[in-house]
Design a protein around this motif. Sequence first.
Motif, PDB file in Angstrom:
ATOM      1  N   VAL A 117       0.840  -1.205   0.000  1.00  0.00           N
ATOM      2  CA  VAL A 117       0.000   0.000   0.000  1.00  0.00           C
ATOM      3  C   VAL A 117       0.873   1.253   0.000  1.00  0.00           C
ATOM      4  O   VAL A 117       0.642   2.174  -0.785  1.00  0.00           O
ATOM      5  CB  VAL A 117      -0.997  -0.010   1.175  1.00  0.00           C
ATOM      6  CG1 VAL A 117      -1.746   1.312   1.262  1.00  0.00           C
ATOM      7  CG2 VAL A 117      -1.972  -1.166   1.025  1.00  0.00           C
ATOM      8  N   HIS A 118       1.875   1.288   0.848  1.00  0.00           N
ATOM      9  CA  HIS A 118       2.749   2.467   0.911  1.00  0.00           C
ATOM     10  C   HIS A 118       3.399   2.739  -0.444  1.00  0.00           C
ATOM     11  O   HIS A 118       3.353   3.869  -0.944  1.00  0.00           O
ATOM     12  CB  HIS A 118       3.825   2.272   1.987  1.00  0.00           C
ATOM     13  CG  HIS A 118       4.831   3.377   2.042  1.00  0.00           C
ATOM     14  ND1 HIS A 118       4.568   4.570   2.675  1.00  0.00           N
ATOM     15  CD2 HIS A 118       6.076   3.480   1.519  1.00  0.00           C
ATOM     16  CE1 HIS A 118       5.635   5.355   2.533  1.00  0.00           C
ATOM     17  NE2 HIS A 118       6.557   4.715   1.833  1.00  0.00           N
ATOM     18  N   ARG A 126       0.800   3.871  -3.015  1.00  0.00           N
ATOM     19  CA  ARG A 126       0.370   5.244  -2.743  1.00  0.00           C
ATOM     20  C   ARG A 126       1.431   6.237  -3.194  1.00  0.00           C
ATOM     21  O   ARG A 126       1.131   7.264  -3.816  1.00  0.00           O
ATOM     22  CB  ARG A 126       0.079   5.411  -1.246  1.00  0.00           C
ATOM     23  CG  ARG A 126      -0.287   6.827  -0.839  1.00  0.00           C
ATOM     24  CD  ARG A 126      -0.563   6.922   0.638  1.00  0.00           C
ATOM     25  NE  ARG A 126       0.555   6.573   1.478  1.00  0.00           N
ATOM     26  CZ  ARG A 126       1.607   7.367   1.723  1.00  0.00           C
ATOM     27  NH1 ARG A 126       1.696   8.564   1.166  1.00  0.00           N
ATOM     28  NH2 ARG A 126       2.569   6.975   2.526  1.00  0.00           N
ATOM     29  N   GLN A 138      -1.055  10.220   2.649  1.00  0.00           N
ATOM     30  CA  GLN A 138      -1.915   9.303   3.397  1.00  0.00           C
ATOM     31  C   GLN A 138      -3.299   9.924   3.556  1.00  0.00           C
ATOM     32  O   GLN A 138      -4.311   9.226   3.475  1.00  0.00           O
ATOM     33  CB  GLN A 138      -1.315   8.997   4.765  1.00  0.00           C
ATOM     34  CG  GLN A 138      -0.066   8.160   4.689  1.00  0.00           C
ATOM     35  CD  GLN A 138       0.642   8.027   6.012  1.00  0.00           C
ATOM     36  OE1 GLN A 138       0.555   8.908   6.871  1.00  0.00           O
ATOM     37  NE2 GLN A 138       1.372   6.936   6.190  1.00  0.00           N
ATOM     38  N   GLU A 146      -0.558   0.378   6.180  1.00  0.00           N
ATOM     39  CA  GLU A 146       0.807   0.415   5.641  1.00  0.00           C
ATOM     40  C   GLU A 146       1.810  -0.256   6.564  1.00  0.00           C
ATOM     41  O   GLU A 146       2.771  -0.867   6.098  1.00  0.00           O
ATOM     42  CB  GLU A 146       1.225   1.860   5.384  1.00  0.00           C
ATOM     43  CG  GLU A 146       0.518   2.483   4.206  1.00  0.00           C
ATOM     44  CD  GLU A 146       0.965   3.894   3.874  1.00  0.00           C
ATOM     45  OE1 GLU A 146       0.517   4.399   2.842  1.00  0.00           O
ATOM     46  OE2 GLU A 146       1.761   4.494   4.632  1.00  0.00           O
TER      47      GLU A 146
END
Length: 69
Positions: free
Chosen positions: A8-9, A12, A19, A37
């Motif tokens: 996810v991090h 993104r 965030q 994350e």
Amino acid sequence: MADVKNLVHESRRRLAWSQHKLADELGVSRQTIISIERGRFDTSLPLAFRLATIFDTTIEEIFFPGDQS
């Protein structure tokens, strides 16, 4: 329960999203994004699908067993 890792991090960051922006897009708190994350929160299936849609990928590309990094 199996240890689940996620990207996810990284996903993104590829979008150059904060965030906060991701949290707003998903309708969750920024703290939820932080917890996902860091691997401290197991997402629901609907949330995982929404993440996959936002990142234009599959759930399997974002979440995977911890021993497969």
